[in-house]
Design a protein around this motif. Sequence first.
Motif, PDB file in Angstrom:
ATOM      1  N   GLN A   1      93.156  -0.475 141.225  1.00  0.00           N
ATOM      2  CA  GLN A   1      93.305   0.691 140.345  1.00  0.00           C
ATOM      3  C   GLN A   1      91.942   1.223 139.918  1.00  0.00           C
ATOM      4  OE1 GLN A   1      96.214   1.120 140.842  1.00  0.00           O
ATOM      5  NE2 GLN A   1      97.069  -0.931 141.015  1.00  0.00           N
ATOM      6  N   LEU A   2      91.016   0.321 139.667  1.00  0.00           N
ATOM      7  CA  LEU A   2      89.659   0.757 139.296  1.00  0.00           C
ATOM      8  C   LEU A   2      89.013   1.549 140.424  1.00  0.00           C
ATOM      9  CD1 LEU A   2      88.158  -2.311 137.387  1.00  0.00           C
ATOM     10  CD2 LEU A   2      88.562  -0.018 136.474  1.00  0.00           C
ATOM     11  N   LEU A   3      89.223   1.089 141.664  1.00  0.00           N
ATOM     12  CA  LEU A   3      88.656   1.803 142.810  1.00  0.00           C
ATOM     13  C   LEU A   3      89.242   3.209 142.920  1.00  0.00           C
ATOM     14  CD1 LEU A   3      88.521  -0.992 145.554  1.00  0.00           C
ATOM     15  CD2 LEU A   3      86.580   0.165 144.474  1.00  0.00           C
ATOM     16  N   HIS A   4      90.540   3.338 142.706  1.00  0.00           N
ATOM     17  CA  HIS A   4      91.164   4.664 142.754  1.00  0.00           C
ATOM     18  C   HIS A   4      90.684   5.541 141.598  1.00  0.00           C
ATOM     19  CE1 HIS A   4      94.014   2.824 145.636  1.00  0.00           C
ATOM     20  NE2 HIS A   4      94.157   4.062 146.063  1.00  0.00           N
TER      21      HIS A   4
ATOM     22  N   VAL B   1      87.185  10.023 139.897  1.00  0.00           N
ATOM     23  CA  VAL B   1      86.018  10.503 139.160  1.00  0.00           C
ATOM     24  C   VAL B   1      85.017  11.165 140.109  1.00  0.00           C
ATOM     25  CG1 VAL B   1      83.977   9.745 137.869  1.00  0.00           C
ATOM     26  CG2 VAL B   1      86.240   8.893 137.233  1.00  0.00           C
ATOM     27  N   LEU B   2      84.781  10.544 141.265  1.00  0.00           N
ATOM     28  CA  LEU B   2      83.842  11.113 142.245  1.00  0.00           C
ATOM     29  C   LEU B   2      84.363  12.437 142.802  1.00  0.00           C
ATOM     30  CD1 LEU B   2      82.814   7.857 144.159  1.00  0.00           C
ATOM     31  CD2 LEU B   2      81.385   9.215 142.609  1.00  0.00           C
ATOM     32  N   LEU B   3      85.674  12.514 143.050  1.00  0.00           N
ATOM     33  CA  LEU B   3      86.258  13.772 143.518  1.00  0.00           C
ATOM     34  C   LEU B   3      86.134  14.858 142.452  1.00  0.00           C
ATOM     35  CD1 LEU B   3      89.502  12.506 145.305  1.00  0.00           C
ATOM     36  CD2 LEU B   3      87.598  13.713 146.375  1.00  0.00           C
ATOM     37  N   GLY B   4      86.423  14.475 141.204  1.00  0.00           N
ATOM     38  CA  GLY B   4      86.301  15.433 140.113  1.00  0.00           C
ATOM     39  C   GLY B   4      84.878  15.915 139.947  1.00  0.00           C
ATOM     40  N   LEU B   5      83.937  15.015 140.120  1.00  0.00           N
ATOM     41  CA  LEU B   5      82.525  15.374 140.037  1.00  0.00           C
ATOM     42  C   LEU B   5      82.167  16.360 141.145  1.00  0.00           C
ATOM     43  CD1 LEU B   5      79.809  14.769 138.621  1.00  0.00           C
ATOM     44  CD2 LEU B   5      79.472  12.925 140.258  1.00  0.00           C
TER      45      LEU B   5
ATOM     46  N   VAL C   1      94.124  11.083 137.116  1.00  0.00           N
ATOM     47  CA  VAL C   1      93.520  11.066 135.780  1.00  0.00           C
ATOM     48  C   VAL C   1      92.002  11.060 135.888  1.00  0.00           C
ATOM     49  CG1 VAL C   1      93.217   9.708 133.676  1.00  0.00           C
ATOM     50  CG2 VAL C   1      95.496   9.988 134.645  1.00  0.00           C
ATOM     51  N   GLY C   2      91.463  10.285 136.825  1.00  0.00           N
ATOM     52  CA  GLY C   2      90.017  10.259 137.016  1.00  0.00           C
ATOM     53  C   GLY C   2      89.466  11.621 137.363  1.00  0.00           C
ATOM     54  N   LEU C   3      90.173  12.331 138.223  1.00  0.00           N
ATOM     55  CA  LEU C   3      89.732  13.669 138.627  1.00  0.00           C
ATOM     56  C   LEU C   3      89.779  14.640 137.452  1.00  0.00           C
ATOM     57  CD1 LEU C   3      90.601  15.385 141.960  1.00  0.00           C
ATOM     58  CD2 LEU C   3      90.815  16.669 139.847  1.00  0.00           C
ATOM     59  N   VAL C   4      90.911  14.645 136.727  1.00  0.00           N
ATOM     60  CA  VAL C   4      91.081  15.589 135.614  1.00  0.00           C
ATOM     61  C   VAL C   4      90.076  15.322 134.494  1.00  0.00           C
ATOM     62  CG1 VAL C   4      92.646  16.239 133.744  1.00  0.00           C
ATOM     63  CG2 VAL C   4      93.510  16.068 136.058  1.00  0.00           C
TER      64      VAL C   4
END
Length: 667
Positions: free
Chosen positions: A19-22, A27-31, A65-68
Amino acid sequence: MHALVSLETALSLIFQPVQLLHLIAGVLLGLSVGIFPGLGGIAGLSLVLPFIYGMDPISGLALMVGLVAVIPTSDTFSSVLMGIPGSSASQATVLDGFPLARKGEAARALSAAFISSLFGGLFGAVVLTGFILLARPIVLAFGLPEMLMVTLLGLSMVAILAGRVPMKGVVSAALGILVGTVGAAGAGGSARMSSYELPYLYDGFKLVIVGLGIFAIPEIITLLRQGSAISEEARLGAGWHQGIRDWWHHRWLSLRCSTIGVIIGVIPGLGGSVVDWIAYGHTVQTSKDKDNFGSGDIRGVIGPESSNNAKEGGGLIPTLMFGIPGSGSMAIFIGGMAMLGYEAGPRMITNELDVTYTMVWSLALANVLGAGLCIALSGWIARLTTIPFAILAPFLFMLIAFAAFQSAQDLDDLITLFGFGLLGILLRRFEWSRPAFLIGFVLSDQIEIYLNQAFQIASLRFKHGFTEGMGYIFSPIVLVILAITVISVVLGLRQARMIRSEGQVPVGSKRAPMLFTLLLLLYALVSFIDAMMIERITDKVLPALMSVVTVIACSYLLLRMRQASSSDALFADGEAVTGDQLLPHGLWQTLAWFAGLLGLTMLLGFIIAQTLFFLAFFHCRAGLKITTNLLLSAAGIGFILTMASLLNRDFPAGLLQSLVHLPWPFK
């Protein structure tokens, strides 16, 4: 006790390595998406939506969620370094962030912005956690009439708070609902808008295609028309530690603006279009010395950046508890949840409380990761912005077309994508609210389900007595929400003139805006006629009602347009620019490149078409030498082949593939 157990389970879920990797991937995609002005969370989520189908649900949620979470942080780069708002929620940051960068203090502005964003994001997550604990018993008391009223409350706010002309917001939301009703009706299965003649439309339009078309394509076309790099230089200067000290010195301002962000985020549809301006206004009004605002005051960065990250936590409150999108990106998020098997609303916090808290903790953790990565990668990202956009655009077009095709694996996906892209361009040009359209589209199924089920239950109650039936429809909660709706509409009408959902749109001649309004009116009339031909009453009510609303609103706008002067906000037209304001490349010739890619795909298949598109575009528009052209084209094709192979995805096949047998990836 149940909530505490769910909190503990959520923590154990999110801190699992997979889950951390996803989450990090999100986060990287959102960045990556956030550094391009205008793309934002809607385009980013629309791109990943086709690929989360079949993914582990918790992993898929972590990715989204990481992306948003990180986009409101990463969009600060373009606001500070270029003077171009990275999204609608970072417009106010430009006022003081860009002047600071011009003074050689870009690092100070970025540092203060990232720390403020981190604090705002964490504050929003904490508020969301507490709100779920406190509001859960209340939400569980909501039945169908209450949920229908909450949905209408959200739509009323979205429509009224959508721009300088509230009636345009009403039309946008109603139009989104109308487009959402195309296809087989959920209750009786009736075919709507002639979908029985076009089998592709029987399942309705896909959220991925609508999101990419309405938001991503217009922004890419606009940037491509500028014909230059996003930024001219990559100078950051010194001052990273000073920015952190600035935030600590103004920490109470950051707290107040974070609170504003959460409150604004809770209001469905308002979110990004005004949150930064309200926070900026509060910053100026509560400051004793106001002389430096607009010319490089660090407080003008801290205030808006604290609020626009906190709004994501606030936006998840109506999204998770009631299934009402708090913003355009939350509308796409609901679609992603549905693909992963989760239904946003009271059932979510009743049956899946641990998963709900997993999203909350993911939001908090993603903000920490996002702020850290933004600081660590600032130098590289600053250099990336100096790349001419004519080099980046073909890769974005490739990803958008590939993602859209995954919806139904049909060439009609590409035609639909282009159609919604054209609609998005026109909505943006004439200042019609695109978030209102998207939220209306997402809520169309929900409104119809609540309406039909509430009607059926109310009919049974009325058979037992008039009092019982009225008590079911007009419960105390319904009356309270109704009162809030009326108050919000009245207050919203007063504030609407200050809202610019599409930024500063100039006013042009009467002809083009009136013609576009007339086209919307004609579509509504066709929808009404089509709805009247449906036999089942439950299947015709919503499209007929929304058609009538759209017809009345468009007719009212046309009457006002006939009487108003050409300087009225009714005649907003993004193409009404002259002299130095003119962009180097025309709208239609730029859009023709994307149309050419889709046309070639239908003839030759995706890979062959994309290869020819790369070579032609890099030569004609980017002006690259043949060696650089070949290297970039090969890199682009290699990337998409690798991605498709890893995800086990096919490419669109064209007419050529039906005549000649070709191996993968040409078929």
